[in-house]
Design a protein around this motif. Structure first.
Motif, PDB file in Angstrom:
ATOM      1  N   PRO A 174      43.545 -74.007  10.022  1.00 37.51           N
ATOM      2  CA  PRO A 174      44.871 -74.329  10.224  1.00 37.51           C
ATOM      3  C   PRO A 174      45.265 -75.411   9.609  1.00 37.51           C
ATOM      4  N   PHE A 175      46.663 -75.948   9.704  1.00 37.44           N
ATOM      5  CA  PHE A 175      46.969 -77.101   9.051  1.00 37.44           C
ATOM      6  C   PHE A 175      48.360 -77.682   9.640  1.00 37.44           C
ATOM      7  N   GLU A 176      48.186 -78.892  10.112  1.00 39.93           N
ATOM      8  CA  GLU A 176      49.522 -79.483  10.836  1.00 39.93           C
ATOM      9  C   GLU A 176      49.854 -80.855   9.939  1.00 39.93           C
ATOM     10  N   ALA A 177      50.922 -80.664   9.504  1.00 40.44           N
ATOM     11  CA  ALA A 177      51.501 -82.079   8.748  1.00 40.44           C
ATOM     12  C   ALA A 177      51.545 -83.161   9.667  1.00 40.44           C
ATOM     13  N   LEU A 178      51.254 -84.236   9.259  1.00 38.41           N
ATOM     14  CA  LEU A 178      51.440 -85.529   9.808  1.00 38.41           C
ATOM     15  C   LEU A 178      52.132 -86.648   9.178  1.00 38.41           C
ATOM     16  N   PRO A 179      53.250 -87.061   9.684  1.00 37.42           N
ATOM     17  CA  PRO A 179      53.861 -88.279   8.747  1.00 37.42           C
ATOM     18  C   PRO A 179      52.872 -89.251   8.149  1.00 37.42           C
ATOM     19  N   HIS A 232      60.389 -76.570  -3.952  1.00 39.15           N
ATOM     20  CA  HIS A 232      59.585 -76.246  -2.684  1.00 39.15           C
ATOM     21  C   HIS A 232      58.278 -75.174  -3.416  1.00 39.15           C
ATOM     22  N   ASP A 233      57.175 -75.495  -2.718  1.00 34.42           N
ATOM     23  CA  ASP A 233      56.060 -74.787  -3.592  1.00 34.42           C
ATOM     24  C   ASP A 233      55.644 -73.795  -2.271  1.00 34.42           C
ATOM     25  N   ASP A 234      56.029 -72.560  -2.281  1.00 33.89           N
ATOM     26  CA  ASP A 234      55.380 -71.515  -1.569  1.00 33.89           C
ATOM     27  C   ASP A 234      53.928 -70.911  -1.757  1.00 33.89           C
ATOM     28  N   SER A 235      53.136 -71.223  -1.120  1.00 30.84           N
ATOM     29  CA  SER A 235      51.639 -70.725  -1.297  1.00 30.84           C
ATOM     30  C   SER A 235      51.248 -69.569  -0.341  1.00 30.84           C
ATOM     31  N   ASP A 236      50.125 -69.351  -0.312  1.00 31.13           N
ATOM     32  CA  ASP A 236      49.371 -68.266   0.538  1.00 31.13           C
ATOM     33  C   ASP A 236      49.063 -68.913   1.806  1.00 31.13           C
ATOM     34  N   GLN A 237      49.969 -68.348   2.675  1.00 29.75           N
ATOM     35  CA  GLN A 237      49.927 -68.668   4.174  1.00 29.75           C
ATOM     36  C   GLN A 237      50.214 -70.096   4.491  1.00 29.75           C
ATOM     37  N   ALA A 238      50.816 -70.930   3.475  1.00 29.29           N
ATOM     38  CA  ALA A 238      51.377 -72.517   3.437  1.00 29.29           C
ATOM     39  C   ALA A 238      52.215 -72.756   2.418  1.00 29.29           C
ATOM     40  N   GLY A 239      52.833 -73.682   2.918  1.00 34.53           N
ATOM     41  CA  GLY A 239      53.967 -74.329   1.936  1.00 34.53           C
ATOM     42  C   GLY A 239      54.279 -75.517   2.038  1.00 34.53           C
ATOM     43  N   LEU A 240      54.969 -76.423   0.893  1.00 33.41           N
ATOM     44  CA  LEU A 240      55.413 -77.724   1.108  1.00 33.41           C
ATOM     45  C   LEU A 240      56.816 -77.847   0.356  1.00 33.41           C
ATOM     46  N   LEU A 267      66.404 -77.094   8.595  1.00 33.61           N
ATOM     47  CA  LEU A 267      66.232 -78.552   8.801  1.00 33.61           C
ATOM     48  C   LEU A 267      66.442 -78.952  10.465  1.00 33.61           C
ATOM     49  N   GLU A 268      66.668 -77.935  11.289  1.00 35.01           N
ATOM     50  CA  GLU A 268      66.474 -78.375  12.555  1.00 35.01           C
ATOM     51  C   GLU A 268      64.966 -78.574  12.988  1.00 35.01           C
ATOM     52  N   ALA A 269      64.058 -78.100  12.276  1.00 30.69           N
ATOM     53  CA  ALA A 269      62.512 -78.279  12.707  1.00 30.69           C
ATOM     54  C   ALA A 269      62.089 -79.810  11.732  1.00 30.69           C
ATOM     55  N   LYS A 270      63.011 -80.359  11.235  1.00 25.68           N
ATOM     56  CA  LYS A 270      62.813 -81.656  10.919  1.00 25.68           C
ATOM     57  C   LYS A 270      61.634 -81.839   9.970  1.00 25.68           C
ATOM     58  N   PRO A 271      61.519 -81.065   8.848  1.00 25.36           N
ATOM     59  CA  PRO A 271      60.390 -81.062   7.953  1.00 25.36           C
ATOM     60  C   PRO A 271      60.110 -82.467   7.594  1.00 25.36           C
ATOM     61  N   PHE A 272      61.254 -83.208   7.342  1.00 25.83           N
ATOM     62  CA  PHE A 272      60.988 -84.334   6.485  1.00 25.83           C
ATOM     63  C   PHE A 272      60.477 -85.404   7.409  1.00 25.83           C
ATOM     64  N   LEU A 292      56.533 -92.146  -6.928  1.00 25.03           N
ATOM     65  CA  LEU A 292      56.696 -91.879  -5.402  1.00 25.03           C
ATOM     66  C   LEU A 292      56.439 -90.364  -5.359  1.00 25.03           C
ATOM     67  N   ALA A 293      55.777 -89.671  -4.489  1.00 19.78           N
ATOM     68  CA  ALA A 293      55.562 -88.439  -4.097  1.00 19.78           C
ATOM     69  C   ALA A 293      55.922 -88.154  -2.539  1.00 19.78           C
ATOM     70  N   LEU A 294      56.803 -87.491  -2.285  1.00 23.61           N
ATOM     71  CA  LEU A 294      56.902 -87.106  -0.569  1.00 23.61           C
ATOM     72  C   LEU A 294      56.595 -85.673  -0.475  1.00 23.61           C
ATOM     73  N   LEU A 295      55.667 -85.364   0.323  1.00 22.67           N
ATOM     74  CA  LEU A 295      55.329 -84.225   0.762  1.00 22.67           C
ATOM     75  C   LEU A 295      56.024 -83.691   2.265  1.00 22.67           C
ATOM     76  N   ALA A 296      56.303 -82.590   2.333  1.00 21.66           N
ATOM     77  CA  ALA A 296      56.756 -82.237   3.583  1.00 21.66           C
ATOM     78  C   ALA A 296      56.435 -80.620   3.966  1.00 21.66           C
ATOM     79  N   PRO A 297      56.061 -80.437   5.254  1.00 19.88           N
ATOM     80  CA  PRO A 297      55.634 -78.923   5.559  1.00 19.88           C
ATOM     81  C   PRO A 297      56.832 -77.976   5.286  1.00 19.88           C
ATOM     82  N   GLY A 298      56.670 -76.886   4.390  1.00 21.07           N
ATOM     83  CA  GLY A 298      57.419 -75.814   4.013  1.00 21.07           C
ATOM     84  C   GLY A 298      57.230 -74.501   4.374  1.00 21.07           C
ATOM     85  N   LEU A 299      57.622 -73.464   3.612  1.00 19.14           N
ATOM     86  CA  LEU A 299      57.253 -72.207   4.012  1.00 19.14           C
ATOM     87  C   LEU A 299      56.577 -71.456   3.207  1.00 19.14           C
TER      88      LEU A 299
END
Length: 413
Positions: free
Chosen positions: A226-231, A295-303, A396-401, A246-253
């Motif tokens: 499991p993975f949970e993104a944290l700010p 957007h990078d969609d990976s196997d069962q995760a994304g960012l 955007l309603e999930a506020k990924p950033f 600068l690299a900003l990474l945020a949870p994706g699909l």
């Protein structure tokens, strides 16, 4: 968008040893592309194996029990092949394109390469090449930026593993470790053979069945912790840096999530170079040398990822503007007009990517590797065109950033 009539036909089969074979047959094509897509990369490596997938990719071209490295190169050249390979966090891909009359020879060569000899003398020589490559990339802060950022964003999740590995891990690696890794990961069931272009499907399928008849079937496991993104916000100096990166990474699909098409549209309107929110907020104002998003969609995760390079004196202003833009985006959503522009750019890029069998091969192999279904480029373009502003705003309603992780690489004091 109007599309020309097509003569493409999808063919797929699974051999008794578990190898999946898929082809997009186009009798009108002038070439043929083949590729082995192996479901293995840095995310599948133990800590002591860091970098082994990429190292093994190099060793594959050093030859087999039947060919040495020179004979491999000569055989590609005799066919006039365009060929290469790449390794990512979760795939290793070997591919080539030739004229249709060389299809059988290319299939024989690529299939032979999937069972490399891994000779000790080649291993020792190539280890030095890998170490030089690591040193080369260490001189490129814009490359190392994402290695470090991913490591900190994923916080121990295997998607944060380095593809290259480290000087220490490569130096300590043995030929026996590599042989064991190859035996563990290069199982027929963990590979897809993809073909695209002008080809004789029955003949090619029969040939690969014969060529792989002695490949033993066995199961391969991939971990999905499991993975949970944290700010977060980390700022570190880097000896080779003369600019601020600068690299900003945020949870994706994930690659299995149909909302990835809406995510691609969202990333495009944020950071497409030349006309996007970040272009007008940062690049057009001369605050950054470059800024982009994807957007990078990976196997069962994304960012989602955002990149910017700026003069150190602009760092604070650039970060403030970046955050303001992302907060505004999450608060007010996107307009129908910018969604339409982003979709058109993406759909055009997909159409352009389908102009040669070699380009079509990557979509074919990756799509089948991730989802086990054939999805032609025309269907991908249709799905992009079908994305609505409401679907983008739902992301955007999930506020990924707001859960984004900012990594700053700055010059030494």
């Amino acid at each position: 968008m109007q599309r020309a009539a097509t003569t493409l036909a999808c063919k797929e089969a699974k051999l008794p040893n578990g190898l999946r074979v898929i082809a997009e047959v186009n009798p009108e094509a002038k070439s043929l592309a083949l590729g082995y897509f192996v479901k293995t990369g840095s995310r599948d490596e133990a800590p002591a194996e860091s970098g082994i997938s990429h190292f093994l990719e190099h060793m594959v071209f050093k030859g087999t029990l039947r060919r040495d490295a020179l004979e491999v190169n000569l055989e590609f050249d005799r066919m006039g092949a365009q060929y290469n390979a790449f390794t990512s966090e979760e795939n290793t891909v070997y591919y080539a394109a030739v004229l249709p009359e060389f299809g059988g020879r290319l299939l024989e060569l690529l299939t032979d390469l999937m069972r490399p000899a891994l000779r000790q003398e080649d291993f020792d020589t190539e280890k030095n090449v890998i170490l030089e490559e690591i040193a080369l990339y260490a001189d490129r802060p814009n490359v190392m930026l994402f290695d470090y950022a991913r490591s900190k964003f994923f916080r121990g999740h295997p998607l944060g593993n380095s593809v290259l590995g480290s000087i220490e891990s490569i130096t300590a690696m043995t030929r026996e470790q590599m042989a064991a890794y190859h035996a563990r990961r290069y199982a027929p069931a963990n590979m897809v053979l993809a073909m695209a272009g002008k080809l004789d499907w029955p003949a090619m399928l029969e040939q690969v069945a014969q060529l792989t008849a002695d490949w033993q079937p066995y199961a391969v496991h991939r971990e999905y912790p499991p993975f949970e993104a944290l700010p977060g916000d980390v700022r570190e100096s880097y000896p080779k840096a003369t600019q601020t990166y600068l690299a900003l990474l945020a949870p994706g699909l994930s690659a299995q999530d149909e909302r990835r098409y809406a995510a691609a549209v969202l990333a495009s309107l944020i950071g497409e170079e030349g006309n996007s929110r970040l272009y007008w907020a940062l690049t057009h104002r001369g605050l950054v040398e470059s800024a982009s998003a994807g957007h990078d969609d990976s196997d069962q995760a994304g960012l989602f990822y955002i990149y910017a390079q700026t003069d150190p004196q602009n760092e604070a202003q650039v970060v403030d503007i970046l955050r303001e833009e992302l907060n505004r985006l999450q608060a007010h959503g996107v307009s129908a007009e910018e969604v339409r522009r982003a979709k058109n750019k993406l759909a055009t890029g997909i159409v352009f990517a389908g102009e040669t069998p070699l380009n079509r091969l990557f979509n074919l192999g990756m799509g089948y590797q991730y989802n086990g279904v054939y999805e032609p480029l025309s269907e991908m373009a249709r799905k992009v065109e079908a994305v609505t502003p409401a679907e983008v705003n739902a992301l955007l309603e999930a506020k990924p950033f707001s859960r984004g992780f900012l990594y700053r690489m700055v010059p030494p004091d």
